[in-house]
Design an enzyme around this catalytic site. Structure first.
Site, PDB file in Angstrom:
ATOM      1  N   THR A 126      -6.547   4.169  -0.060  1.00 46.20           N
ATOM      2  CA  THR A 126      -5.366   3.918   0.770  1.00 46.20           C
ATOM      3  C   THR A 126      -5.720   3.865   2.254  1.00 46.20           C
ATOM      4  O   THR A 126      -6.694   4.493   2.688  1.00 46.20           O
ATOM      5  CB  THR A 126      -4.322   5.031   0.535  1.00 46.20           C
ATOM      6  OG1 THR A 126      -3.321   4.974   1.543  1.00 46.20           O
ATOM      7  CG2 THR A 126      -4.933   6.425   0.579  1.00 46.20           C
ATOM      8  N   ASP A 127      -4.881   3.160   3.014  1.00 47.60           N
ATOM      9  CA  ASP A 127      -5.092   3.122   4.476  1.00 47.60           C
ATOM     10  C   ASP A 127      -4.874   4.498   5.117  1.00 47.60           C
ATOM     11  O   ASP A 127      -5.283   4.733   6.252  1.00 47.60           O
ATOM     12  CB  ASP A 127      -4.192   2.067   5.142  1.00 47.60           C
ATOM     13  CG  ASP A 127      -2.695   2.270   4.936  1.00 47.60           C
ATOM     14  OD1 ASP A 127      -2.292   3.247   4.284  1.00 47.60           O
ATOM     15  OD2 ASP A 127      -1.919   1.426   5.447  1.00 47.60           O
ATOM     16  N   GLU A 128      -4.224   5.429   4.366  1.00 46.04           N
ATOM     17  CA  GLU A 128      -3.938   6.746   4.950  1.00 46.04           C
ATOM     18  C   GLU A 128      -5.209   7.556   5.183  1.00 46.04           C
ATOM     19  O   GLU A 128      -5.188   8.530   5.935  1.00 46.04           O
ATOM     20  CB  GLU A 128      -2.954   7.517   4.067  1.00 46.04           C
ATOM     21  CG  GLU A 128      -1.643   6.793   3.917  1.00 46.04           C
ATOM     22  CD  GLU A 128      -0.453   7.697   3.646  1.00 46.04           C
ATOM     23  OE1 GLU A 128      -0.592   8.912   3.724  1.00 46.04           O
ATOM     24  OE2 GLU A 128       0.621   7.132   3.355  1.00 46.04           O
ATOM     25  N   TYR A 151      -2.030  14.815   0.910  1.00 47.13           N
ATOM     26  CA  TYR A 151      -2.224  13.609   0.081  1.00 47.13           C
ATOM     27  C   TYR A 151      -3.402  12.789   0.594  1.00 47.13           C
ATOM     28  O   TYR A 151      -4.320  12.447  -0.165  1.00 47.13           O
ATOM     29  CB  TYR A 151      -0.955  12.735   0.081  1.00 47.13           C
ATOM     30  CG  TYR A 151      -1.243  11.314  -0.380  1.00 47.13           C
ATOM     31  CD1 TYR A 151      -1.552  11.041  -1.712  1.00 47.13           C
ATOM     32  CD2 TYR A 151      -1.237  10.246   0.524  1.00 47.13           C
ATOM     33  CE1 TYR A 151      -1.850   9.743  -2.135  1.00 47.13           C
ATOM     34  CE2 TYR A 151      -1.530   8.954   0.115  1.00 47.13           C
ATOM     35  CZ  TYR A 151      -1.838   8.706  -1.217  1.00 47.13           C
ATOM     36  OH  TYR A 151      -2.147   7.430  -1.626  1.00 47.13           O
ATOM     37  N   LYS A 155      -7.120  11.894  -1.155  1.00 46.83           N
ATOM     38  CA  LYS A 155      -7.610  10.524  -1.384  1.00 46.83           C
ATOM     39  C   LYS A 155      -8.941  10.295  -0.661  1.00 46.83           C
ATOM     40  O   LYS A 155      -9.843   9.646  -1.190  1.00 46.83           O
ATOM     41  CB  LYS A 155      -6.575   9.499  -0.907  1.00 46.83           C
ATOM     42  CG  LYS A 155      -5.297   9.449  -1.718  1.00 46.83           C
ATOM     43  CD  LYS A 155      -5.504   9.028  -3.168  1.00 46.83           C
ATOM     44  CE  LYS A 155      -5.928   7.591  -3.310  1.00 46.83           C
ATOM     45  NZ  LYS A 155      -6.055   7.201  -4.736  1.00 46.83           N
TER      46      LYS A 155
HETATM   47  P1  NAD Z   1       2.476   6.312  -8.853  1.00 47.92           P
HETATM   48  O1  NAD Z   1       2.766   7.692  -8.398  1.00 47.92           O
HETATM   49  O2  NAD Z   1       3.580   5.348  -9.061  1.00 47.92           O
HETATM   50  O3  NAD Z   1       1.661   6.376 -10.229  1.00 47.92           O
HETATM   51  C1  NAD Z   1       0.617   7.270 -10.457  1.00 47.92           C
HETATM   52  C2  NAD Z   1       0.288   7.225 -11.942  1.00 47.92           C
HETATM   53  O4  NAD Z   1      -0.829   8.102 -12.173  1.00 47.92           O
HETATM   54  C3  NAD Z   1       1.432   7.730 -12.826  1.00 47.92           C
HETATM   55  O5  NAD Z   1       1.604   6.864 -13.923  1.00 47.92           O
HETATM   56  C4  NAD Z   1       0.962   9.101 -13.290  1.00 47.92           C
HETATM   57  O6  NAD Z   1       1.479   9.472 -14.549  1.00 47.92           O
HETATM   58  C5  NAD Z   1      -0.549   8.902 -13.310  1.00 47.92           C
HETATM   59  N1  NAD Z   1      -1.297  10.158 -13.180  1.00 47.92           N
HETATM   60  C6  NAD Z   1      -1.110  11.136 -12.241  1.00 47.92           C
HETATM   61  N2  NAD Z   1      -1.980  12.142 -12.448  1.00 47.92           N
HETATM   62  C7  NAD Z   1      -2.730  11.796 -13.524  1.00 47.92           C
HETATM   63  C8  NAD Z   1      -3.804  12.414 -14.209  1.00 47.92           C
HETATM   64  N3  NAD Z   1      -4.258  13.624 -13.849  1.00 47.92           N
HETATM   65  N4  NAD Z   1      -4.368  11.771 -15.262  1.00 47.92           N
HETATM   66  C9  NAD Z   1      -3.903  10.554 -15.645  1.00 47.92           C
HETATM   67  N5  NAD Z   1      -2.873   9.922 -15.043  1.00 47.92           N
HETATM   68  C10 NAD Z   1      -2.302  10.532 -13.989  1.00 47.92           C
HETATM   69  O7  NAD Z   1       1.393   5.758  -7.846  1.00 47.92           O
HETATM   70  P2  NAD Z   1       1.206   4.319  -7.165  1.00 47.92           P
HETATM   71  O8  NAD Z   1       2.079   4.225  -5.975  1.00 47.92           O
HETATM   72  O9  NAD Z   1       1.253   3.282  -8.220  1.00 47.92           O
HETATM   73  O10 NAD Z   1      -0.291   4.466  -6.630  1.00 47.92           O
HETATM   74  C11 NAD Z   1      -1.390   4.157  -7.483  1.00 47.92           C
HETATM   75  C12 NAD Z   1      -2.684   4.358  -6.725  1.00 47.92           C
HETATM   76  O11 NAD Z   1      -2.701   3.519  -5.568  1.00 47.92           O
HETATM   77  C13 NAD Z   1      -2.878   5.781  -6.200  1.00 47.92           C
HETATM   78  O12 NAD Z   1      -4.242   6.096  -6.318  1.00 47.92           O
HETATM   79  C14 NAD Z   1      -2.476   5.694  -4.744  1.00 47.92           C
HETATM   80  O13 NAD Z   1      -3.129   6.665  -3.969  1.00 47.92           O
HETATM   81  C15 NAD Z   1      -2.942   4.306  -4.398  1.00 47.92           C
HETATM   82  N6  NAD Z   1      -2.224   3.613  -3.308  1.00 47.92           N
HETATM   83  C16 NAD Z   1      -0.860   3.562  -3.328  1.00 47.92           C
HETATM   84  C17 NAD Z   1      -0.210   2.839  -2.337  1.00 47.92           C
HETATM   85  C18 NAD Z   1       1.301   2.721  -2.333  1.00 47.92           C
HETATM   86  O14 NAD Z   1       1.843   2.215  -1.357  1.00 47.92           O
HETATM   87  N7  NAD Z   1       2.012   3.145  -3.363  1.00 47.92           N
HETATM   88  C19 NAD Z   1      -0.941   2.196  -1.337  1.00 47.92           C
HETATM   89  C20 NAD Z   1      -2.327   2.290  -1.355  1.00 47.92           C
HETATM   90  C21 NAD Z   1      -2.975   2.996  -2.372  1.00 47.92           C
HETATM   91  O1  DAU Z   2       0.039   3.480   3.276  1.00 54.35           O
HETATM   92  C1  DAU Z   2      -0.265   3.636   1.926  1.00 54.35           C
HETATM   93  C2  DAU Z   2       0.555   4.773   1.352  1.00 54.35           C
HETATM   94  O2  DAU Z   2       1.906   4.314   1.330  1.00 54.35           O
HETATM   95  C3  DAU Z   2       0.123   5.218  -0.033  1.00 54.35           C
HETATM   96  O3  DAU Z   2      -1.191   5.694   0.023  1.00 54.35           O
HETATM   97  C4  DAU Z   2       1.063   6.298  -0.581  1.00 54.35           C
HETATM   98  O4  DAU Z   2       0.726   6.633  -1.901  1.00 54.35           O
HETATM   99  C5  DAU Z   2       2.478   5.752  -0.553  1.00 54.35           C
HETATM  100  O5  DAU Z   2       3.378   6.753  -0.952  1.00 54.35           O
HETATM  101  C6  DAU Z   2       2.838   5.252   0.847  1.00 54.35           C
HETATM  102  O6  DAU Z   2       2.892   6.382   1.756  1.00 54.35           O
HETATM  103  P1  DAU Z   2       4.018   6.470   2.880  1.00 54.35           P
HETATM  104  O7  DAU Z   2       4.126   7.849   3.340  1.00 54.35           O
HETATM  105  O8  DAU Z   2       3.798   5.410   3.925  1.00 54.35           O
HETATM  106  O9  DAU Z   2       5.279   5.997   2.001  1.00 54.35           O
HETATM  107  P2  DAU Z   2       6.789   6.497   1.949  1.00 54.35           P
HETATM  108  O10 DAU Z   2       7.535   5.495   1.158  1.00 54.35           O
HETATM  109  O11 DAU Z   2       6.891   7.928   1.567  1.00 54.35           O
HETATM  110  O12 DAU Z   2       7.228   6.379   3.477  1.00 54.35           O
HETATM  111  C7  DAU Z   2       7.164   5.156   4.173  1.00 54.35           C
HETATM  112  C8  DAU Z   2       7.641   5.398   5.593  1.00 54.35           C
HETATM  113  O13 DAU Z   2       9.028   5.709   5.556  1.00 54.35           O
HETATM  114  C9  DAU Z   2       6.962   6.569   6.268  1.00 54.35           C
HETATM  115  O14 DAU Z   2       6.789   6.289   7.653  1.00 54.35           O
HETATM  116  C10 DAU Z   2       7.951   7.712   6.097  1.00 54.35           C
HETATM  117  C11 DAU Z   2       9.295   6.998   6.119  1.00 54.35           C
HETATM  118  N1  DAU Z   2      10.328   7.653   5.286  1.00 54.35           N
HETATM  119  C12 DAU Z   2      10.033   7.934   3.993  1.00 54.35           C
HETATM  120  C13 DAU Z   2      10.964   8.556   3.183  1.00 54.35           C
HETATM  121  C14 DAU Z   2      10.628   8.867   1.741  1.00 54.35           C
HETATM  122  C15 DAU Z   2      11.571   7.965   5.823  1.00 54.35           C
HETATM  123  O15 DAU Z   2      11.836   7.679   7.012  1.00 54.35           O
HETATM  124  N2  DAU Z   2      12.487   8.578   5.031  1.00 54.35           N
HETATM  125  C16 DAU Z   2      12.236   8.898   3.735  1.00 54.35           C
HETATM  126  O16 DAU Z   2      13.127   9.465   3.071  1.00 54.35           O
END
Ligand code: NAD
Ligand code: DAU
Length: 339
Positions: A126-128, A151, A155
């Site tokens: 992730t970019d985080e 988090y 990562k």
């Molecule tokens: P999500 O939370 O929707 O899904 C996570 C999945 O992993 C779920 O199906 C959960 O059951 C499974 N899981 C959790 N712990 C587990 C374990 N111990 N063993 C097996 N399965 C397990 O997540 P997402 O948003 O789809 O993110 C997927 C991946 O992409 C993550 O690694 C996250 O860090 C990364 N990522 C997410 C974003 C985003 O914006 N959502 C951006 C960049 C990277």
């Molecule tokens: O950037 C990549 C990441 O994006 C992934 O690695 C994470 O798994 C994914 O959850 C996401 O993280 P963020 O923290 O950016 O996502 P979130 O949807 O929680 O929040 C997006 C932005 O919105 C952030 O600046 C916080 C703000 N926010 C979020 C929530 C849930 C609010 O203002 N109010 C809220 O209730």
């Protein structure tokens, strides 16, 4: 690459990736290995449930025996690891599972990939991991990692372990660092599905702080096509940023969201900010563009298309916004919205 194990494939991006790969290619078999935590949902995989090229195993990536058994039973040659605890706010409330799954679980998968001599281990990062980025700069892949939330730290730890296995043992790895994904099947704790589903029920939208934080909102399908490209053309051992190159302030994202569902802007409530909230992420995406990828959606299109999916798929999110979700919602927002 023939037989892929997609860990975390019942979650948001993992499920979209499964649909992408089975939709685009005939020759691959996909095994989803997923613990089915609160974020895992077999409804996300309904469209492929009867596809003979797909199999599902419920399992924990921290369980080495279960991982070994899955690799052997399905003759796995490639792991794409999406499994993680993924919500920053939950990592602030309780980091334990984040460390377990991202740090120990990634180590278990790397050991299995080494033991079975897999062709490829791909880590979804992730970019985080780069931390809060000052105005005027965009992160490049060789930058130091400066994660700031539990988090992001979990990562970054995984990311470093994956690189260590390449350097030390020659494991054939690649890593992608994606920006903020949006689209179908995202658990409604994340901002776009949370705000869309709140808005549809005329509930307030709890926007953290001044709402001027910047994110690169990208359509999940674009992220999946970039991962696909890195699996096929990426250089072993390399890291690729995947974003849009376009930053959007949260407040502007929320206005597009409300306009898409035809709801008034006065649903926005500014509430107490997230602890340690990263103000800005920004990725330099030159390397993935040079590999031949380009996104199909602008951030505005991505936001509107994602919001429209939740508007049109109440069957999916009404089931997910269950009692457990509402308990979490109370802990996270009860006091914030009351004050
Ligand atoms: P999500 O939370 O929707 O899904 C996570 C999945 O992993 C779920 O199906 C959960 O059951 C499974 N899981 C959790 N712990 C587990 C374990 N111990 N063993 C097996 N399965 C397990 O997540 P997402 O948003 O789809 O993110 C997927 C991946 O992409 C993550 O690694 C996250 O860090 C990364 N990522 C997410 C974003 C985003 O914006 N959502 C951006 C960049 C990277
Ligand atoms: O950037 C990549 C990441 O994006 C992934 O690695 C994470 O798994 C994914 O959850 C996401 O993280 P963020 O923290 O950016 O996502 P979130 O949807 O929680 O929040 C997006 C932005 O919105 C952030 O600046 C916080 C703000 N926010 C979020 C929530 C849930 C609010 O203002 N109010 C809220 O209730």
């Amino acid at each position: 690459m023939k037989n892929l194990m997609v860990t975390g494939g019942a979650g948001f991006i993992g499920a979209n990736f499964v649909h992408h790969m089975l939709g685009k290619y005939d020759g691959y078999r996909v095994v989803v290995f997923d613990k089915l935590t609160y974020a895992g949902n077999l409804d996300n995989l309904l469209p492929v449930k009867d596809d003979p090229r797909y199999a599902f195993i419920q399992g924990d990536i921290c369980d080495a025996e279960a991982v070994d058994a899955a690799i052997e039973a399905h003759d796995i040659d490639t792991i794409v690891n999406f499994a993680a605890e993924t919500h920053v706010d939950r990592s602030i409330l309780d980091p334990d599972a984040f460390v377990q799954t991202s740090v120990y679980g990634t180590y278990v998968l790397l050991e299995a990939a080494k033991k079975h001599g897999l062709e490829r281990y791909h880590q979804i990062s992730t970019d985080e991991v780069y931390g809060d980025i000052p105005e005027g700069y965009s992160s490049v892949e060789s930058d130091a990692l400066r994660p700031r939330s539990p988090y992001a730290a979990s990562k970054a730890s995984a990311d470093l372990m994956v690189q260590a296995y390449h350097i030390t043992y020659g494991l054939p790895i690649t890593i992608t660092r994606g920006s903020n994904n949006i689209g179908p099947y995202q658990y409604p704790e994340k901002v776009v599905p949370l705000f869309t589903t709140n808005a549809m029920d005329d509930k307030p939208l709890p926007l953290y702080g001044d709402g001027r934080q910047k994110r690169e909102y990208q359509y999940v399908g674009d992220h999946c096509s970039a991962i696909d490209l890195v699996l096929h053309k990426g250089v072993i051992g390399d890291v690729y940023n995947i974003g849009t190159g376009v930053e959007v302030e949260n407040i502007d994202m929320v206005k597009i969201l409300l306009d898409t569902v035809d709801k008034p802007h006065d649903l926005i409530r500014h509430v107490t900010d997230r602890a340690g909230h990263d103000r800005r992420y920004s990725l330099n995406i030159g390397k993935i563009l040079a590999l031949g990828w380009e996104p199909d959606h602008t951030p505005e299109e991505a936001i509107a298309k994602s919001v429209a999916w939740y508007r049109d798929n109440e069957w999916w999110w009404r089931k997910v916004r269950n009692e457990d979700f509402e308990s979490y919602y109370q802990v996270q927002y009860g006091k914030r919205l009351a004050s």
